[in-house]
Design an enzyme around this catalytic site. Structure first.
Site, PDB file in Angstrom:
ATOM      1  N   ASP A 231       0.681 -48.804 -37.131  1.00 54.49           N
ATOM      2  CA  ASP A 231       1.680 -48.574 -38.177  1.00 54.49           C
ATOM      3  C   ASP A 231       2.528 -47.360 -37.831  1.00 54.49           C
ATOM      4  O   ASP A 231       2.104 -46.479 -37.091  1.00 54.49           O
ATOM      5  CB  ASP A 231       0.966 -48.378 -39.530  1.00 54.49           C
ATOM      6  CG  ASP A 231       1.928 -48.523 -40.700  1.00 54.49           C
ATOM      7  OD1 ASP A 231       3.009 -49.129 -40.532  1.00 54.49           O
ATOM      8  OD2 ASP A 231       1.608 -48.010 -41.786  1.00 54.49           O
TER       9      ASP A 231
ATOM     10  N   ASN B  84       4.245 -59.679 -43.499  1.00 54.69           N
ATOM     11  CA  ASN B  84       5.406 -59.301 -42.687  1.00 54.69           C
ATOM     12  C   ASN B  84       6.477 -60.402 -42.649  1.00 54.69           C
ATOM     13  O   ASN B  84       7.637 -60.128 -42.332  1.00 54.69           O
ATOM     14  CB  ASN B  84       5.009 -58.941 -41.248  1.00 54.69           C
ATOM     15  CG  ASN B  84       4.293 -57.620 -41.113  1.00 54.69           C
ATOM     16  OD1 ASN B  84       3.480 -57.419 -40.206  1.00 54.69           O
ATOM     17  ND2 ASN B  84       4.581 -56.672 -42.012  1.00 54.69           N
TER      18      ASN B  84
HETATM   19  C1  FPP Z   1       4.065 -51.683 -38.081  1.00 55.13           C
HETATM   20  O1  FPP Z   1       5.074 -50.712 -38.076  1.00 55.13           O
HETATM   21  C2  FPP Z   1       4.167 -52.582 -36.934  1.00 55.13           C
HETATM   22  C3  FPP Z   1       4.512 -53.909 -36.997  1.00 55.13           C
HETATM   23  C4  FPP Z   1       4.810 -54.600 -38.250  1.00 55.13           C
HETATM   24  C5  FPP Z   1       4.662 -54.746 -35.791  1.00 55.13           C
HETATM   25  C6  FPP Z   1       4.004 -54.223 -34.559  1.00 55.13           C
HETATM   26  C7  FPP Z   1       4.163 -55.198 -33.483  1.00 55.13           C
HETATM   27  C8  FPP Z   1       4.315 -54.887 -32.187  1.00 55.13           C
HETATM   28  C9  FPP Z   1       4.390 -53.476 -31.718  1.00 55.13           C
HETATM   29  C10 FPP Z   1       4.417 -55.981 -31.189  1.00 55.13           C
HETATM   30  C11 FPP Z   1       3.111 -56.178 -30.447  1.00 55.13           C
HETATM   31  C12 FPP Z   1       3.261 -57.360 -29.611  1.00 55.13           C
HETATM   32  C13 FPP Z   1       2.434 -57.781 -28.642  1.00 55.13           C
HETATM   33  C14 FPP Z   1       2.687 -59.040 -27.957  1.00 55.13           C
HETATM   34  C15 FPP Z   1       1.271 -57.005 -28.220  1.00 55.13           C
HETATM   35  P1  FPP Z   1       6.100 -50.659 -39.283  1.00 55.13           P
HETATM   36  O2  FPP Z   1       7.337 -51.366 -38.889  1.00 55.13           O
HETATM   37  O3  FPP Z   1       5.448 -51.173 -40.513  1.00 55.13           O
HETATM   38  O4  FPP Z   1       6.370 -49.126 -39.393  1.00 55.13           O
HETATM   39  P2  FPP Z   1       6.759 -48.333 -40.708  1.00 55.13           P
HETATM   40  O5  FPP Z   1       5.532 -48.286 -41.559  1.00 55.13           O
HETATM   41  O6  FPP Z   1       7.104 -47.002 -40.144  1.00 55.13           O
HETATM   42  O7  FPP Z   1       7.914 -49.035 -41.360  1.00 55.13           O
END
Ligand code: FPP
Length: 247
Positions: A21, A69
């Site tokens: 996150d 999501n």
């Molecule tokens: C949370 O950060 C992260 C996600 C919703 C997606 C994470 C996915 C990846 C990094 C891709 C991984 C892919 C592979 C194939 C390994 P957020 O966007 O919720 O952050 P925030 O809380 O700061 O808004």
């Protein structure tokens, strides 16, 4: 001194689960858009997977995309799907080389066809890997999984394949998407929030929880080692007393 030197290699967690996150907030803090955070987040996945495999962790489960999501803005969902597809394509040869098997838990039916096909290809091409299993939770939520398990048990009772008396914890565990993995010993959540967010709720019953303010895109090997070191300082009692555990 690195935390790596402090880790007792004989007491490693067998299964580590991660809620990645903080990608979006980290990118925004740098004046960039959220997709930059996700791109750097993929680099962290690579580093942490490498660290886990090098240490000798057997299972690493990462929460890449939750059922909830799907409710994000359409453009962000599109970018994330595209990023995952490209990452899976780019990383497959290296996963094969280092013996990491990829598996996926989640509602694959909801994935765009191109992403689903790419994921299936990566799963079949890495199936021979025996060094570590990397489990991607993709379009996954615990409530979805538990509802599916309940449906499958109810069907079996209706068709007289099971009786109500047969239903116990082991049977429920066996109907979950994680039936082939041990329960996580350690859950890591990056990005400062203190919640589970519909992730592995049944399986985390006795896991040690580790929360860090560090946003996922800057969570790399050293932060992973620090989490393992913290895990090793815990006493896991499973409801018993400290004296019972020590004897
Ligand atoms: C949370 O950060 C992260 C996600 C919703 C997606 C994470 C996915 C990846 C990094 C891709 C991984 C892919 C592979 C194939 C390994 P957020 O966007 O919720 O952050 P925030 O809380 O700061 O808004």
């Amino acid at each position: 001194m690195s935390y790596l030197d402090k880790i007792d290699k004989t007491r490693l967690p067998k299964h580590v689960a991660i809620i990645m996150d903080g990608n979006g907030r980290w990118a925004k803090s740098l004046g960039k858009d959220r997709s930059y955070g996700h791109m750097e987040g993929v680099v962290s996945v690579r580093h942490v997977t490498e660290a886990a495999r090098e240490l000798g962790v057997s299972y690493l489960t990462i929460y890449a995309f939750s059922t909830e999501n799907w409710n994000r803005p359409e453009s962000e969902v599109f970018d994330l799907m595209d990023l995952m597809m490209k990452a899976l394509e780019r990383e497959t040869p290296d996963l094969i080389k280092v013996g990491v098997r990829l598996e996926i838990i989640g509602d694959m039916d909801r994935l765009p066809e191109k992403v689903r096909n790419r994921a299936m290809k990566c799963i079949s091409e890495t199936a021979g890997g025996h060094e570590m299993t990397l489990v991607l939770a993709l379009s996954y939520s615990s409530r979805w999984e538990i509802v599916e398990a309940v449906k499958s048990i109810a069907r079996d009772v209706k068709e007289n394949k099971l009786t109500v008396q047969d239903i116990n914890e082991a049977l429920v565990s066996n109907r979950l998407t994680t039936r082939n993995y041990p329960e996580p010993d350690l859950l890591i959540r990056t990005g400062g929030e203190l919640r589970i967010s519909n992730f592995l709720m049944w399986q985390l019953s006795y896991s040690e929880l580790y929360f860090t303010e560090t946003p996922w895109p800057v969570f790399r090997k050293e932060e992973f080692y620090e989490a393992i070191y913290s895990f090793q300082s815990r006493e896991r009692r499973y409801g018993k007393t400290s004296e019972q555990v020590q004897n």
